[in-house]
Motif scaffolding. Sequence first.
Motif, PDB file in Angstrom:
ATOM      1  N   TRP A 431      -0.735  73.729  80.137  1.00 38.81           N
ATOM      2  CA  TRP A 431       0.720  73.578  79.998  1.00 38.81           C
ATOM      3  C   TRP A 431       1.054  72.105  79.792  1.00 38.81           C
ATOM      4  O   TRP A 431       0.526  71.231  80.511  1.00 38.81           O
ATOM      5  CB  TRP A 431       1.433  74.127  81.238  1.00 38.81           C
ATOM      6  N   CYS A 432       1.946  71.868  78.839  1.00 39.69           N
ATOM      7  CA  CYS A 432       2.340  70.500  78.512  1.00 39.69           C
ATOM      8  C   CYS A 432       3.337  69.939  79.521  1.00 39.69           C
ATOM      9  O   CYS A 432       3.608  68.747  79.529  1.00 39.69           O
ATOM     10  CB  CYS A 432       2.961  70.471  77.119  1.00 39.69           C
ATOM     11  N   GLY A 433       3.932  70.800  80.348  1.00 36.59           N
ATOM     12  CA  GLY A 433       4.908  70.339  81.335  1.00 36.59           C
ATOM     13  C   GLY A 433       6.348  70.563  80.893  1.00 36.59           C
ATOM     14  O   GLY A 433       7.293  70.271  81.631  1.00 36.59           O
ATOM     15  N   ASP A 436      10.656  74.275  78.113  1.00 37.09           N
ATOM     16  CA  ASP A 436      10.889  75.086  76.921  1.00 37.09           C
ATOM     17  C   ASP A 436       9.713  76.025  76.629  1.00 37.09           C
ATOM     18  O   ASP A 436       9.900  77.118  76.089  1.00 37.09           O
ATOM     19  CB  ASP A 436      11.122  74.190  75.694  1.00 37.09           C
ATOM     20  N   CYS A 437       8.518  75.549  76.980  1.00 37.43           N
ATOM     21  CA  CYS A 437       7.354  76.396  76.718  1.00 37.43           C
ATOM     22  C   CYS A 437       7.323  77.600  77.664  1.00 37.43           C
ATOM     23  O   CYS A 437       6.835  78.671  77.308  1.00 37.43           O
ATOM     24  CB  CYS A 437       6.061  75.581  76.831  1.00 37.43           C
ATOM     25  N   GLU A 438       7.849  77.414  78.885  1.00 37.95           N
ATOM     26  CA  GLU A 438       7.981  78.564  79.782  1.00 37.95           C
ATOM     27  C   GLU A 438       9.003  79.550  79.206  1.00 37.95           C
ATOM     28  O   GLU A 438       8.808  80.766  79.251  1.00 37.95           O
ATOM     29  CB  GLU A 438       8.428  78.119  81.171  1.00 37.95           C
ATOM     30  N   THR A 464      -5.152  71.973  75.567  1.00 39.20           N
ATOM     31  CA  THR A 464      -3.821  71.993  74.951  1.00 39.20           C
ATOM     32  C   THR A 464      -2.944  73.040  75.628  1.00 39.20           C
ATOM     33  O   THR A 464      -3.430  73.975  76.283  1.00 39.20           O
ATOM     34  CB  THR A 464      -3.908  72.345  73.449  1.00 39.20           C
ATOM     35  N   CYS A 465      -1.631  72.854  75.484  1.00 35.94           N
ATOM     36  CA  CYS A 465      -0.650  73.787  76.041  1.00 35.94           C
ATOM     37  C   CYS A 465      -0.821  75.151  75.372  1.00 35.94           C
ATOM     38  O   CYS A 465      -0.905  75.244  74.139  1.00 35.94           O
ATOM     39  CB  CYS A 465       0.761  73.251  75.798  1.00 35.94           C
ATOM     40  N   GLY A 466      -0.875  76.185  76.192  1.00 35.88           N
ATOM     41  CA  GLY A 466      -1.084  77.529  75.675  1.00 35.88           C
ATOM     42  C   GLY A 466       0.056  78.010  74.785  1.00 35.88           C
ATOM     43  O   GLY A 466      -0.100  79.000  74.073  1.00 35.88           O
ATOM     44  N   ILE A 467       1.174  77.308  74.816  1.00 32.87           N
ATOM     45  CA  ILE A 467       2.319  77.764  74.032  1.00 32.87           C
ATOM     46  C   ILE A 467       2.551  76.857  72.819  1.00 32.87           C
ATOM     47  O   ILE A 467       2.542  77.309  71.688  1.00 32.87           O
ATOM     48  CB  ILE A 467       3.598  77.858  74.892  1.00 32.87           C
ATOM     49  N   CYS A 468       2.738  75.536  73.058  1.00 39.76           N
ATOM     50  CA  CYS A 468       3.086  74.649  71.942  1.00 39.76           C
ATOM     51  C   CYS A 468       1.880  73.921  71.366  1.00 39.76           C
ATOM     52  O   CYS A 468       1.991  73.248  70.341  1.00 39.76           O
ATOM     53  CB  CYS A 468       4.138  73.631  72.373  1.00 39.76           C
ATOM     54  N   HIS A 469       0.756  73.993  72.063  1.00 40.20           N
ATOM     55  CA  HIS A 469      -0.479  73.358  71.603  1.00 40.20           C
ATOM     56  C   HIS A 469      -0.453  71.836  71.616  1.00 40.20           C
ATOM     57  O   HIS A 469      -1.352  71.197  71.083  1.00 40.20           O
ATOM     58  CB  HIS A 469      -0.916  73.901  70.228  1.00 40.20           C
TER      59      HIS A 469
HETATM   60 ZN    ZN Z   1       3.989  73.212  75.650  1.00 42.31          ZN
END
Ligand code: ZN
Lengths: 482, 482
Positions: A431-433, A436-438, A464-469
């Motif tokens: 997770w990038c933190g 918005d990705c949540e 990398t973030c599982g959502i935004c990479h």
């Molecule tokens: Zn993210």
Amino acid sequence: MTEQELGITESKEHNPGEWYAEVVQKSGLADYAPMGGFIVTRPRGYALWERLQNHLDGWFKETGVQNSYFPMFIPESYLEREKDIVEGFDPEVAWVTHGGHDELEERLAVRPTSESIITPFIAQWVRSHRDLPMRLNQWCSVVRWEATETKPFFRTKEFLWQEGHTAHATHEDAWEETMTRLHQYERLYEEVMAIPGMLGRKPDHDKFPGAHTTTTIEALMPDGKSVQAGTSHHLGTSFAEAFGIEYTDEDEIERTAHTTSWGLSWRALGALIMTHSDDQGLVLPPALAPTQVVVVPIWQADTEDAVKEYAADLAAELDGEFRVEYDDRDERNPGFKFNEHELNGVPLRIEIGPHEVDDGEATLVHRPDGESEVASRAEIGDAVDDALDTVYAKLYAAAEENLAENVREAHGRGDILGTIGRYGGYVKTGWCGDEDCEAVIKDEIAAEIVMLPLDDDEGAVHDTCGICHDEAEETAYFAKSY
Amino acid sequence: MTEQELGITESKEHNPGEWYAEVVQKSGLADYAPMGGFIVTRPRGYALWERLQNHLDGWFKETGVQNSYFPMFIPESYLEREKDIVEGFDPEVAWVTHGGHDELEERLAVRPTSESIITPFIAQWVRSHRDLPMRLNQWCSVVRWEATETKPFFRTKEFLWQEGHTAHATHEDAWEETMTRLHQYERLYEEVMAIPGMLGRKPDHDKFPGAHTTTTIEALMPDGKSVQAGTSHHLGTSFAEAFGIEYTDEDEIERTAHTTSWGLSWRALGALIMTHSDDQGLVLPPALAPTQVVVVPIWQADTEDAVKEYAADLAAELDGEFRVEYDDRDERNPGFKFNEHELNGVPLRIEIGPHEVDDGEATLVHRPDGESEVASRAEIGDAVDDALDTVYAKLYAAAEENLAENVREAHGRGDILGTIGRYGGYVKTGWCGDEDCEAVIKDEIAAEIVMLPLDDDEGAVHDTCGICHDEAEETAYFAKSY
Ligand SMILES: [Zn+2]
Ligand SMILES: [Zn+2]
């Protein structure tokens, strides 16, 4: 009641919501109150809460916590002194506007939590470093006017809980306190409730209003949803600053204290019922069960006297050591009794018939799985002790297995959604933190980040973030939650 | 705090009101909340309440009572279903009108007492005579918006209490229940709090709204005023009729149940403090004292090691059996410590100096009167046990003597007014049964009929009413009251 009215008709697997409501009501734990969102806690339900209280309260007292009691009302101006609290709780507060026939000059909130009334008093009572740490707790009810569907113990507008509020000299002391309480909650779940917990912290956007860190113990329910089973907040200095908790240190220098708060509510009862119970009704771990052992005599006319004498004697012998019920009701047959005690969650049933009398034995039946064993009458105390330990172990093992099987890794929006959608449980991903990705996951499937690992320094599970990479800062545990 | 700030400055004899408020605050029992009429109960005060709870709760459970928890809010329409309740409590209710940002469709009363929410549930749960008796209790807080001066524990808008609610098959069963609870309250006062109580009933015009009979335990305070120390109500069938508690008896005939309710509040703490405490501060009976024994070492530089070792060892030996504090603070001298522990009501102080060490002894000082005795170190456990019994006996004897000396007979308006005005306490007189005759006394001197003898058949103390001189029906006890 007829046997049909008595029994559970819904299926835990297929209709967990209806099944849960039926278990709660038919096993006599709680009823719905006339006002939406409120429940009535009946004796069998309240007895469970009392036992949880006794365990936790004992541990609190052993570790320096003192009970106290603060008013249930908080003036609006006090709530407004910590701005994050206002924003966090304002939409959920029940307001008292009239006392008798008169309108009040200032509205009073029915406490949604008590930081804003307790902290100013701690500020009055703390003068020097010798007054620290100060650790207060209260057992009380709180009200949060959430407009969601009522689910007894899990979601009610009024609920019973304990709220601890402490002040410390340093950030580190407050952190140690935060973790002490989180570990006591973990101990309650594991040792007393037979439920393994996962410890973590909430993402910044989901912390307690004003908190430095919100820690959580999460428990996985059999339906794949996570329950926030208890929370412990390191509040940093935000409340101490808002309400003025200052102390002089050993060098006579004025400093600001660091505070914590931590709470566990009757939601724990919800987790307990949901985790262990089954289509026959309530299942309780022996440490909490109001009745641990029920002794049921099974007789015909010609064996009645011998069986009853033997069974009554056995029940009397167990009575000092265990919470025993001797069920010799003549108007009910054994099958009815078995069903009733299963519905009510008695962990161990002892059946005494003519064979047991002849052989000097007793048949012990475990509630969770119906397994039966034959014990010698002469060593019945030890046998019951062992059987109750076994019942606990079975319950814990089943819950532990459910948890172990339901923590999965996933990466990529489709993978995360698909994994949660298919299996429920927890999905770990980088997770990038960014909140918005949540939101991407939450909007789609109502799963959210229920926790992050406690140790900030633990590396992320993915680069990398599982959502935004984008680059991952840490690991997020996504789950649907209660 | 300086020694002056620490000590009590008001006189119990000359300024009982100011003295009481000072003792409560300086001994750390309670503080005033920001909203008029509310208090904050600090750990030392709450610990007293917890011990009272533990005693009473144990006795309740031994006699068939089950704890439960009902919502703190009661819909207005429920309050209105028993008309006497509405009339009795309407002016005193705090009303919740808003949940979050929305106005509620129906106002909710913060419970002033819970008959009107508990009775309808008992009605649901009771079907047959086999469901009776049903005995429920809850420990909770209630709110009564009385606009009188706040007196911690005696008079607060919110107070903690227990409220018991029971249903029975017959009038006689309900009467037995009413008396069982009244006698448990008496036992609490006598055995635990060292306060003798007087049992009686309230005159009809002062009964609980809707009750058949209101019984009371009254305790006489040293300032000559009576405290209604607990009440137990035989409610007859009025609530059962209003809320529909019907049961089928053994002959399948539908009958109306008979109910009771009974309550004891933290006013008991007010009576406790007022009765025993003195110009040095709090005095507590050993059964309730959070600390029962404080061990204070008294040393000079050359005796420090020997005295401290001896004192610490003695404290450690007592620690299993009693609630012991070993006060070896270096920054305080013995005189300061004595004053502080007296202020806080520690029943027994053990002084250890070089003489005690040399002679293998210990000096025990009783809190209530400063009497000291020398005990052998070898038999210290027995000596402390005896000393705590003696402390209890001294407290009870003083309270009993105060009561015995302050029940007087009087006849005629002038005699009654003069006797109460001069001595306080109780004045017994013949009474015709007419409320107007009470009003004559009440208007003049704010004394009222606090109780009538429990036994209806007991003859009146005088042939004629002490006020109007018509025929007397019974004996009235007049007193000023809290
Ligand atoms: Zn993210
Ligand atoms: Zn008269």
